[in-house]
Design an enzyme around this catalytic site. Sequence first.
Site: not given
Length: 195
Positions: A11, A13, A171
Amino acid sequence: MLENIKAVIFDLDGTLVDSMPLHYRAWREALARAGAPDHVFRTDEFYSCGGKSANDVVRFLNERYGMHMDAESTAADKRRIYLEMLEKEGMQPIQEVVEFVHSLGDAPKAIATGSAMPGASRTLAAAGLSGLFDVILTPDEVEHGKPAPDMFLKAAELLGASPDRCVVFEDAEPGMKAAAAAGMDCVQVRRPSLA
Protein backbone atom coordinates in the site's frame (compact mmCIF):
# COMPACT_ATOMS: atom_id res chain seq x y z
CA MET A 1 7.81 -16.13 5.83
CA LEU A 2 9.63 -14.48 2.91
CA GLU A 3 11.53 -17.58 1.77
CA ASN A 4 8.57 -18.74 -0.40
CA ILE A 5 7.59 -15.26 -1.55
CA LYS A 6 8.03 -14.27 -5.17
CA ALA A 7 6.56 -10.73 -5.12
CA VAL A 8 5.83 -8.03 -2.58
CA ILE A 9 2.90 -5.59 -2.86
CA PHE A 10 2.77 -2.39 -0.84
CA ASP A 11 0.00 0.00 0.00
CA LEU A 12 1.20 3.60 -0.36
CA ASP A 13 -0.47 5.98 2.07
CA GLY A 14 0.31 5.19 5.70
CA THR A 15 2.48 2.25 4.65
CA LEU A 16 5.31 3.65 2.51
CA VAL A 17 4.78 7.34 3.24
CA ASP A 18 3.46 9.34 6.19
CA SER A 19 0.72 10.94 4.08
CA MET A 20 -2.34 10.24 6.22
CA PRO A 21 -2.30 13.60 8.08
CA LEU A 22 -2.17 15.46 4.76
CA HIS A 23 -4.96 13.32 3.27
CA TYR A 24 -7.11 13.90 6.34
CA ARG A 25 -6.67 17.67 6.23
CA ALA A 26 -7.48 17.67 2.50
CA TRP A 27 -10.63 15.63 3.17
CA ARG A 28 -11.76 17.97 5.95
CA GLU A 29 -11.40 20.98 3.66
CA ALA A 30 -13.07 19.34 0.65
CA LEU A 31 -16.00 18.07 2.73
CA ALA A 32 -16.52 21.50 4.31
CA ARG A 33 -16.62 23.04 0.83
CA ALA A 34 -19.17 20.41 -0.22
CA GLY A 35 -21.40 21.39 2.69
CA ALA A 36 -20.78 18.43 5.02
CA PRO A 37 -21.32 19.20 8.71
CA ASP A 38 -18.21 19.30 10.91
CA HIS A 39 -19.03 16.00 12.68
CA VAL A 40 -18.82 14.06 9.39
CA PHE A 41 -15.67 12.00 8.73
CA ARG A 42 -13.94 11.97 12.07
CA THR A 43 -10.64 10.12 12.38
CA ASP A 44 -12.15 6.67 13.03
CA GLU A 45 -14.24 6.93 9.85
CA PHE A 46 -11.23 8.22 7.93
CA TYR A 47 -9.13 5.21 8.94
CA SER A 48 -11.98 2.80 8.25
CA CYS A 49 -11.92 4.04 4.65
CA GLY A 50 -8.17 3.53 4.21
CA GLY A 51 -7.42 2.21 0.73
CA LYS A 52 -10.83 3.08 -0.74
CA SER A 53 -11.04 5.37 -3.75
CA ALA A 54 -12.02 8.98 -3.08
CA ASN A 55 -15.29 8.50 -4.99
CA ASP A 56 -16.14 5.48 -2.82
CA VAL A 57 -15.39 7.51 0.32
CA VAL A 58 -17.87 10.20 -0.74
CA ARG A 59 -20.50 7.57 -1.56
CA PHE A 60 -19.92 5.96 1.87
CA LEU A 61 -20.40 9.30 3.63
CA ASN A 62 -23.51 10.12 1.60
CA GLU A 63 -25.05 6.78 2.55
CA ARG A 64 -24.05 6.98 6.21
CA TYR A 65 -25.22 10.56 6.77
CA GLY A 66 -28.04 10.88 4.24
CA MET A 67 -26.14 13.53 2.28
CA HIS A 68 -26.06 14.16 -1.47
CA MET A 69 -22.54 15.35 -2.19
CA ASP A 70 -21.46 14.83 -5.78
CA ALA A 71 -18.88 12.02 -5.61
CA GLU A 72 -16.92 13.08 -8.69
CA SER A 73 -16.56 16.77 -7.87
CA THR A 74 -15.98 16.31 -4.13
CA ALA A 75 -13.34 13.64 -4.77
CA ALA A 76 -11.68 15.80 -7.43
CA ASP A 77 -11.63 18.75 -5.03
CA LYS A 78 -10.04 16.60 -2.32
CA ARG A 79 -7.36 15.38 -4.72
CA ARG A 80 -6.58 18.95 -5.85
CA ILE A 81 -6.32 20.21 -2.26
CA TYR A 82 -4.04 17.27 -1.37
CA LEU A 83 -1.70 18.00 -4.28
CA GLU A 84 -1.52 21.68 -3.32
CA MET A 85 -0.61 20.73 0.26
CA LEU A 86 1.90 18.13 -0.97
CA GLU A 87 3.64 20.74 -3.12
CA LYS A 88 3.95 23.15 -0.19
CA GLU A 89 4.77 20.68 2.58
CA GLY A 90 6.54 17.74 0.92
CA MET A 91 6.31 14.11 2.05
CA GLN A 92 8.27 11.90 4.44
CA PRO A 93 8.77 8.18 3.74
CA ILE A 94 8.19 5.66 6.52
CA GLN A 95 11.83 4.78 6.91
CA GLU A 96 11.61 1.19 8.18
CA VAL A 97 9.34 0.13 5.29
CA VAL A 98 11.44 1.93 2.69
CA GLU A 99 14.59 0.27 4.03
CA PHE A 100 12.85 -3.07 3.53
CA VAL A 101 11.92 -2.09 -0.04
CA HIS A 102 15.59 -1.37 -0.76
CA SER A 103 16.61 -4.69 0.82
CA LEU A 104 14.46 -6.53 -1.74
CA GLY A 105 16.78 -5.55 -4.57
CA ASP A 106 15.40 -6.69 -7.92
CA ALA A 107 12.56 -8.80 -6.48
CA PRO A 108 9.22 -7.98 -8.14
CA LYS A 109 7.50 -5.14 -6.25
CA ALA A 110 4.21 -3.32 -6.74
CA ILE A 111 2.15 -0.60 -5.18
CA ALA A 112 -1.63 -1.08 -4.87
CA THR A 113 -3.06 2.20 -3.61
CA GLY A 114 -6.45 3.78 -3.07
CA SER A 115 -4.99 7.07 -4.38
CA ALA A 116 -5.55 8.16 -7.96
CA MET A 117 -2.49 8.09 -10.24
CA PRO A 118 -1.56 11.79 -10.26
CA GLY A 119 -1.54 11.84 -6.45
CA ALA A 120 0.26 8.51 -6.15
CA SER A 121 3.05 9.41 -8.57
CA ARG A 122 3.55 12.88 -7.07
CA THR A 123 3.55 11.46 -3.54
CA LEU A 124 6.23 8.94 -4.52
CA ALA A 125 8.30 11.67 -6.16
CA ALA A 126 7.97 13.98 -3.14
CA ALA A 127 9.16 11.17 -0.85
CA GLY A 128 12.07 10.23 -3.15
CA LEU A 129 10.60 6.82 -3.99
CA SER A 130 10.01 7.08 -7.73
CA GLY A 131 11.35 4.22 -9.82
CA LEU A 132 11.50 1.62 -7.03
CA PHE A 133 8.41 -0.35 -8.10
CA ASP A 134 7.66 -2.44 -11.16
CA VAL A 135 3.90 -1.80 -11.05
CA ILE A 136 1.71 0.95 -9.58
CA LEU A 137 -2.01 0.17 -9.46
CA THR A 138 -4.83 2.57 -8.57
CA PRO A 139 -8.59 1.98 -8.21
CA ASP A 140 -9.10 3.29 -11.77
CA GLU A 141 -7.47 0.14 -13.14
CA VAL A 142 -9.76 -2.44 -11.50
CA GLU A 143 -13.49 -3.00 -11.22
CA HIS A 144 -13.55 -2.92 -7.41
CA GLY A 145 -11.16 -1.17 -5.05
CA LYS A 146 -10.22 -2.33 -1.57
CA PRO A 147 -11.56 -4.21 0.40
CA ALA A 148 -12.18 -6.29 -2.75
CA PRO A 149 -9.11 -8.33 -3.80
CA ASP A 150 -9.01 -6.98 -7.37
CA MET A 151 -6.00 -4.67 -6.99
CA PHE A 152 -3.82 -7.28 -5.31
CA LEU A 153 -4.79 -10.01 -7.78
CA LYS A 154 -4.02 -7.74 -10.73
CA ALA A 155 -0.69 -6.72 -9.17
CA ALA A 156 0.25 -10.40 -8.76
CA GLU A 157 -0.70 -11.10 -12.37
CA LEU A 158 1.35 -8.16 -13.66
CA LEU A 159 4.32 -9.25 -11.54
CA GLY A 160 4.04 -12.83 -12.81
CA ALA A 161 3.44 -14.30 -9.36
CA SER A 162 0.68 -16.54 -8.06
CA PRO A 163 -1.29 -14.93 -5.21
CA ASP A 164 -0.07 -17.49 -2.67
CA ARG A 165 3.52 -16.43 -3.43
CA CYS A 166 2.84 -12.73 -2.70
CA VAL A 167 2.97 -10.81 0.55
CA VAL A 168 1.20 -7.51 1.13
CA PHE A 169 2.26 -4.64 3.40
CA GLU A 170 -0.76 -2.64 4.58
CA ASP A 171 -1.78 -0.25 7.34
CA ALA A 172 -5.58 -0.12 6.94
CA GLU A 173 -8.32 -2.66 7.51
CA PRO A 174 -9.83 -2.50 3.99
CA GLY A 175 -6.42 -3.33 2.53
CA MET A 176 -5.82 -6.16 4.96
CA LYS A 177 -9.24 -7.60 4.08
CA ALA A 178 -8.38 -7.28 0.39
CA ALA A 179 -5.11 -9.15 0.89
CA ALA A 180 -6.88 -11.95 2.77
CA ALA A 181 -9.54 -12.18 0.05
CA ALA A 182 -6.74 -12.44 -2.54
CA GLY A 183 -5.21 -15.36 -0.63
CA MET A 184 -2.08 -13.40 0.26
CA ASP A 185 -0.17 -13.10 3.52
CA CYS A 186 -0.29 -9.60 4.96
CA VAL A 187 2.08 -7.65 7.19
CA GLN A 188 0.38 -4.85 9.10
CA VAL A 189 2.35 -1.62 9.17
CA ARG A 190 1.70 0.46 12.28
CA ARG A 191 0.82 3.89 11.03
CA PRO A 192 2.06 7.14 12.55
CA SER A 193 -0.62 9.19 14.32
CA LEU A 194 -2.56 11.97 12.61
CA ALA A 195 -1.09 14.57 14.96
